[in-house]
Write a protein that holds these residues in place. Structure first.
Motif, PDB file in Angstrom:
ATOM      1  N   ARG A  18       1.896  17.772 -26.749  1.00 35.74           N
ATOM      2  CA  ARG A  18       2.775  17.869 -25.552  1.00 35.74           C
ATOM      3  C   ARG A  18       2.643  16.905 -24.720  1.00 35.74           C
ATOM      4  O   ARG A  18       3.834  16.463 -23.853  1.00 35.74           O
ATOM      5  N   ARG A  22       6.087  14.995 -23.227  1.00 38.53           N
ATOM      6  CA  ARG A  22       6.240  14.988 -21.784  1.00 38.53           C
ATOM      7  C   ARG A  22       6.263  13.575 -21.292  1.00 38.53           C
ATOM      8  O   ARG A  22       7.213  12.955 -20.522  1.00 38.53           O
ATOM      9  N   GLU A 104      11.875  21.584 -25.173  1.00 42.02           N
ATOM     10  CA  GLU A 104      11.093  20.540 -25.792  1.00 42.02           C
ATOM     11  C   GLU A 104      11.470  20.195 -27.172  1.00 42.02           C
ATOM     12  O   GLU A 104      11.463  18.985 -27.583  1.00 42.02           O
TER      13      GLU A 104
END
Length: 193
Positions: A18, A22, A104
């Motif tokens: 993650r 990001r 995502e």
């Protein structure tokens, strides 16, 4: 049941994944370092290296996990089910389990297309997955290991998924990935003659 240790390891992998996504979305892949990813996940650089060889691997972790889930689903299909229906049913079950991919995932796919280093790793993983799938298909259908039928079936399935994923990412308005994948698998199953 996974042990507490295994659950913690998985949580660390996911946190690194993650953080990699990001940071890459915010700053671009070329401006993100392994150290920055480790810092964002609140782990050391050494811990990062225990889980991933490079930032590209951290970015692609979700993709690798989906592929492993698909393999497990395929292996758990009834042994009397032929491979092509078992593959399609495995994908259907996985899509029901995980639901529609989040933004995502689409962003990760766009990153892979935009950066040769990510794309190269992704293609290498898909090729490895395809080899594993070919072996499972040969075993399931009683085919010679490494023979053309099993390899072609695995390749046709993987190619359909890859093209369906690209079509899904590029379409507007977006339709469910499961629908797009089914359309592509239907087309692949049609005769070329």
């Amino acid at each position: 049941m996974e042990s507490l240790r295994e659950r913690k390891k998985e949580a660390t992998r996911r946190a690194l994944h993650r953080a990699a996504i990001r940071l890459t979305l915010d700053h671009g892949l070329d401006n993100v370092t392994v150290e920055a990813i480790a810092d964002a996940a609140d782990v050391s650089r050494r811990t990062f290296s225990n889980y991933f060889a490079a930032k590209e691997d951290a970015l692609l972790y979700g993709d690798a996990e989906r592929m492993q889930s698909l393999l497990r689903a395929f292996e758990s299909r009834p042994p009397t089910e032929r491979s092509w229906p078992a593959l399609r049913n495995s994908l259907h079950a996985l899509m029901e389990e995980v639901g529609e991919p989040d933004p995502e995932w689409a962003a990760q796919a766009r990153l892979a297309r935009a950066h040769p280093s990510v794309l190269a790793r992704q293609l290498a993983r898909w090729a490895e997955f395809e080899r594993t799938l070919s072996s499972l298909i040969a075993e399931r259908d009683g085919l010679p290991p490494g023979g053309p039928r099993a390899r072609i079936l695995a390749g046709a399935f993987m190619t359909s998924l890859r093209i369906a994923s690209l079509a899904w990412i590029d379409q507007h308005p977006r339709r469910p990935l499961a629908v797009v994948a089914e359309e592509h698998l239907d087309e692949m199953a049609r005769s070329f003659e």
